[in-house]
Design an enzyme around this catalytic site. Structure first.
Site, PDB file in Angstrom:
ATOM      1  N   CYS A 124       0.842  -1.202   0.000  1.00 25.84           N
ATOM      2  CA  CYS A 124       0.000   0.000   0.000  1.00 25.84           C
ATOM      3  C   CYS A 124       0.882   1.260   0.000  1.00 25.84           C
ATOM      4  O   CYS A 124       1.533   1.545  -0.995  1.00 25.84           O
ATOM      5  CB  CYS A 124      -0.955  -0.058   1.195  1.00 25.84           C
ATOM      6  SG  CYS A 124      -2.153   1.277   1.283  1.00 25.84           S
ATOM      7  N   ASP A 171      -9.814  -3.577  -6.626  1.00 21.63           N
ATOM      8  CA  ASP A 171      -9.286  -2.616  -5.664  1.00 21.63           C
ATOM      9  C   ASP A 171     -10.062  -1.307  -5.777  1.00 21.63           C
ATOM     10  O   ASP A 171     -10.030  -0.646  -6.811  1.00 21.63           O
ATOM     11  CB  ASP A 171      -7.798  -2.377  -5.952  1.00 21.63           C
ATOM     12  CG  ASP A 171      -7.091  -1.647  -4.826  1.00 21.63           C
ATOM     13  OD1 ASP A 171      -7.725  -0.806  -4.168  1.00 21.63           O
ATOM     14  OD2 ASP A 171      -5.892  -1.922  -4.615  1.00 21.63           O
ATOM     15  N   HIS A 204      -8.090  -4.592  -2.294  1.00 21.01           N
ATOM     16  CA  HIS A 204      -6.911  -3.927  -1.754  1.00 21.01           C
ATOM     17  C   HIS A 204      -6.415  -4.618  -0.483  1.00 21.01           C
ATOM     18  O   HIS A 204      -7.194  -4.907   0.424  1.00 21.01           O
ATOM     19  CB  HIS A 204      -7.244  -2.467  -1.450  1.00 21.01           C
ATOM     20  CG  HIS A 204      -6.051  -1.630  -1.133  1.00 21.01           C
ATOM     21  ND1 HIS A 204      -5.234  -1.103  -2.111  1.00 21.01           N
ATOM     22  CD2 HIS A 204      -5.521  -1.225   0.041  1.00 21.01           C
ATOM     23  CE1 HIS A 204      -4.266  -0.413  -1.549  1.00 21.01           C
ATOM     24  NE2 HIS A 204      -4.414  -0.471  -0.236  1.00 21.01           N
TER      25      HIS A 204
END
Length: 237
Positions: A124, A171, A204
């Site tokens: 991330c 995502d 995600h």
């Protein structure tokens, strides 16, 4: 509050219950979690945390050598925070302004751990940091960027060494077309080996924030993502 009506896509997910086998150490102006293998080695992997910072058990679960506090003690994002302020947090904690910490980590690994072969992975926020470091430090021989935020205008063609990019098909934080555009740009301009891989049906944070035993449909892709990450590092360092 904003985070109640519009949950932040950068959620913790499944929090892992693991203590790890390493220890916390002071590395000049910040701390780091260091996990050394039982046998002597001259290889090391720097693990860059996500927006929830270096003490999240999920990140330490993935750790292979050192997970520094790249926020250097500054306040971290919490799952209870107001999501309307998330962009402000990303601006304050700029993943491309970590050279001071990176210099310190690399020096520590070389001088204190006798490391000669280095790789880096990041999740991330850390995925963005990996892209920056792989264009800055030639001693990083392999990089894996996992679902790092990317903009259409970003140009990361100047990678210095092989880099693997992991994205999730579903995502909510990173539109699929951005991953596709990244691949097109790299194919046209990048001079080192790279791979951009999109994992079907995943969201995600799937590699490090999802337990593989929660959903049987997700399990193969979670395991595949982790295996791909390790294989890339083994191939180049």
């Amino acid at each position: 509050m904003a985070h109640e009506s519009a949950p932040c896509p950068c959620g913790i997910g499944n929090r892992f219950d693991c203590d790890g086998c390493g220890k916390e150490v002071q590395v000049e102006h910040f701390k780091a979690y260091v996990c050394k293998p039982p046998a002597s080695t001259d290889k090391a992997v720097v693990v860059i945390h996500d927006i929830f910072a270096w003490q999240l058990p999920n990140t330490r679960h993935m750790d292979t050598c050192i997970c520094p506090d790249f926020f250097a003690g500054r306040e971290t994002w919490k799952s209870s925070d107001d999501c309307s302020k998330f962009d402000n947090c990303l601006e304050t904690q700029d993943a491309r302004k970590i050279n001071k910490e990176a210099d310190t980590v690399l020096k520590y690994l070389k001088e204190r751990c006798s490391v000669k072969k280095l790789g880096v992975i990041g999740f991330c926020w850390g995925g963005v940091a990996v892209r920056h470091l792989m264009m800055t430090y030639s001693e990083l021989k392999a990089g894996v960027s996992l679902y790092g935020l990317i903009n259409d205008s970003d140009d990361i063609s100047n990678l210095l060494n092989p880099t693997f990019f992991i994205f999730a098909e579903k995502d909510d934080f990173i539109p699929l077309h951005q991953a596709t555009l990244l691949k097109q740009k790299l194919k046209k301009n990048c001079k080192v080996h790279f791979e951009v891989k999109i994992y079907p049906g995943q969201t995600h944070g799937f590699v490090h924030r999802r337990r593989e035993n929660i959903n049987s449909q997700d399990k193969p892709f979670i395991e595949e993502g982790r295996k791909d990450m390790i294989n890339w590092l083994n191939k180049y360092i």
